[in-house]
Design an enzyme around this catalytic site. Structure first.
Site, PDB file in Angstrom:
ATOM      1  CE1 TYR A 138      -4.324  -1.734  -4.829  1.00  0.00           C
ATOM      2  CE2 TYR A 138      -4.987  -4.035  -4.726  1.00  0.00           C
ATOM      3  CZ  TYR A 138      -4.633  -2.856  -4.091  1.00  0.00           C
ATOM      4  OH  TYR A 138      -4.602  -2.804  -2.723  1.00  0.00           O
TER       5      TYR A 138
ATOM      6  CB  SER B 286      -0.938   0.021   1.205  1.00  0.00           C
ATOM      7  OG  SER B 286      -2.051  -0.783   0.937  1.00  0.00           O
TER       8      SER B 286
ATOM      9  CB  VAL C  55       0.082  -5.842   4.359  1.00  0.00           C
ATOM     10  CG1 VAL C  55      -1.208  -5.232   4.809  1.00  0.00           C
ATOM     11  CG2 VAL C  55       0.095  -6.145   2.883  1.00  0.00           C
TER      12      VAL C  55
ATOM     13  CE1 TYR D 169      -3.305  -0.244   5.270  1.00  0.00           C
ATOM     14  CE2 TYR D 169      -1.550  -0.433   6.877  1.00  0.00           C
ATOM     15  CZ  TYR D 169      -2.017  -0.616   5.594  1.00  0.00           C
ATOM     16  OH  TYR D 169      -1.206  -1.163   4.662  1.00  0.00           O
TER      17      TYR D 169
END
Ligand code: GLU
Length: 620
Positions: free
Chosen positions: A203, A78, A273, A255
């Site tokens: 993605y 991310s 992650v 997050y």
């Protein structure tokens, strides 16, 4: 996972000392922190080494500090999201991007399947739904073209060729059913229109790009450096795009920990992650940490700890601001306290001491932005009440932002016919203020620009003195009115008149050359001249200037040695010259000629010594 990338070589200059030592100590202290779990929902990520732990800091001029496994490759995950968002802003524009994705924090998990039904779009580009929607905006006619476009962009950011971890990619593609569900749901509601599998493939590849801490620090430093890659110098993004990216990183980058992070670390950041976190110190540097074990919300435990400590230890929280607007005026003085280098008669000095308070000099320092420019223009307005002229010296001010320029432009436009004269100095052609000044694009013409403050002071002193003396009246400088001959009787003056010869010089002409024999001295009848020395580097430094009634070259009378400085006429000039031999001749019959001249010379040398002392004082 692939480990084909060689360890990044960090700089090893002496400057690395304190920061490298700090990072090593931090690394060693946090290595035993063995809490947290490695992400396993993407099966390939579970193979990561829990003790691989790297830290890197890259500065906006491309210097890299590293500690631990800063060259260890891992997938960006991310942490790619702010960058692809920036790419979409660059290629599609803000309006188009805002149709596709919002800017609100969700309070939901990063992989939540909730959309903002009011606006019919994902909440923000830092959650999976938003990032997948942004992937659809990657330009290119084919999946290959879009992939190439994306990789080129990430390569530019890192300043080297990156690759994709195929094992992680395959693992994500085979197990990413939740992301698949999000994409199909967005297709269903018309938020994306491309085939979901194509969008997802890009993605997943984006998330599987291999990076190191050193790469991420450099990419973060590119954001800190207003979009220009610090090492390659390539301009990749605009400052406006950076601002939007950093805003979303600040509000949604960590997050469900975003609020706590903003409170404790206070830097725009993004985590992934695989265990990476990068943070941006705008205008200064980028920080990156890699350590795979994650906390409950999915942030690297050691990564969060490192950023907390660095932010606290170096005072980097965005709101722990240390801007000092009150230091913008470094020094303020009046022409009654500090005079130009122009040598003046006793009478002129007395007038300047009495009236010089009407000329003010402001020395400005540091960057001009809203707060500092406001201080400056408020002081200017106050000075305008009781001054006939104000000099603003920008020598120590190299930067002014658009807000400051707007304020100063308005303030400057009000000077002119009615108010005091405004003279600005030390504003070279590439200075941001240049456009506002005469000769610049928006110059008002009501302000005078001069190269240095001494010249400005000299001109303003002349203006002031012209109200008290008829300075260019040649007759005034009959020999008996010249300071050097002060105290001599008529007979002596007559004798001197018989010894004088007069010379004319044109502007710029050399009158005395350093190193020549000193066998005469001069008195200025009209015009002015500058006395200058050559510095070791070869540049010229003006040490004094002389005008009507002032003498120069008198050292010849004392030691008769060599000239110690150059003298050039500043304008057309008429001088009286006296040969040293002739003066000594006269002194045989009238010894008081020499003793009086020498006595006056001591007074004038004392004045010059004081000026030199003042100048030295002003250097600090
Ligand atoms: N590729 C990961 C996913 O879509 C990225 C998650 C993350 O790093 O937050 O689940």
């Amino acid at each position: 996972m692939s480990s084909s990338i060689p360890a990044f070589e960090a700089g090893t200059s002496a400057a690395d000392g304190p920061i490298s030592r700090y990072l090593d100590a931090l690394h060693d202290r946090l290595l035993p922190l063995r809490d947290g779990e490695i992400a396993t929902y993407i099966p390939e990520l579970s193979t990561a080494d829990p003790d691989a732990f790297g830290i890197a800091i890259a500065t906006v001029d491309g210097h890299l500090y590293t500690s631990g496994a800063a060259g260890h490759p891992f997938t960006i995950q991310s942490m790619s999201k702010p960058f692809t968002y920036g790419y979409a802003l660059r290629s599609c524009g803000v309006a188009r991007v805002l149709e596709q994705v919002g800017v609100e924090p969700t309070g939901e998990a990063f992989n939540s399947i909730i959309l903002d039904n009011v606006n019919n779009r994902p909440f923000n580009p830092m959650v999976n739904a938003g990032a997948i929607a942004v992937s659809e905006l990657m330009p290119g006619d084919t999946p290959e073209a879009r992939l190439a476009m994306m990789m080129d962009f990430f390569n530019d950011l890192a300043g080297r060729r990156l690759d994709i971890d195929e094992a992680v990619f395959a693992s994500e593609r085979d197990t990413g059913h939740r992301n698949r569900a999000i994409a199909y749901m967005m297709l269903n509601s018309g938020m994306i229109t491309s085939p979901p599998e194509d969008v997802l493939e890009l993605y997943f590849k984006q998330c599987s790009i291999n990076v190191t801490c050193a790469d991420m620090a450099m990419m973060a430093a590119t954001l800190a450096n207003h979009g220009t890659q610090p090492v390659t110098g390539r301009k990749i993004l605009d400052p406006d795009q950076i601002r939007d990216m950093l805003t979303l990183m600040s509000t949604c980058g960590m997050y469900d920990y975003a609020g706590q992070w903003a409170y404790e670390v206070g830097l725009p950041a993004k985590s992934g992650v695989a265990g990476g976190i990068f943070a941006v110190i705008p205008g200064q540097a980028g920080i990156a940490v890699y350590s795979p074990p994650l906390d409950q919300v999915g942030n690297s435990i050691r990564g969060v700890a490192v950023c907390k400590e660095i932010s606290r230890d170096f005072g980097l929280h965005a709101f722990s601001d240390r801007t000092m607007v009150q230091t913008v005026i470094r020094r303020e003085y009046r022409a009654s306290e500090v005079r130009s280098k122009r040598l003046r008669s006793v009478a002129e000095i007395a007038v300047l001491a009495r009236e010089g308070h009407r000329i003010a000099v402001l020395e400005v320092q540091g960057a001009l932005f809203f707060g500092s420019a406001e201080r400056l223009i408020r002081r200017l307005a106050a000075l305008a009440e009781d001054c006939m002229a104000i000099v603003i010296d920008f020598k120590r001010c190299s930067d002014a932002d658009p807000a400051a320029l707007r304020l100063i432009e308005e303030a400057v436009a009000r000077f002119g016919e009615a108010g005091p004269d405004l003279v600005v100095t030390h504003v070279p052609g590439d200075h941001p203020l240049r456009a506002l000044l005469p000769g610049g694009a928006r110059g008002t013409g009501r302000v005078l620009t001069l190269p240095d403050t001494d010249t400005a002071l000299e001109e303003l002193e002349n203006d002031l003195l012209s109200g008290f003396f008829e300075t260019d009246d040649l007759a005034r400088f009959a020999l008996k009115r010249i300071d050097l001959f002060h105290g001599l009787d008529e007979g002596c003056i007559k004798a001197l008149e018989g010894a004088v010869s007069s010379f004319q010089f044109s502007a710029g002409q050399q009158v005395i050359r350093e190193g020549d024999d000193a066998n005469a001295f001069f008195v200025v009848a009209s015009g002015a001249a500058s006395i200058s020395v050559t510095l070791p580097g070869g540049q010229r430094k003006r040490v004094a200037s002389v005008g009507p009634g002032q003498s120069f070259g008198e050292m010849a009378l004392i030691d008769g040695g060599k000239r110690t400085a150059d003298v050039h006429a500043d304008s057309a000039m008429i001088c009286y010259a006296f040969s040293v031999d002739r003066i000594r001749e006269i002194a045989k019959a009238r010894p008081e000629v020499l003793t009086t001249i020498l006595q006056n010379l001591v007074i004038s040398l004392t004045t010059r010594l004081r000026m030199a002392n003042d100048e030295i004082r002003n250097l600090v």
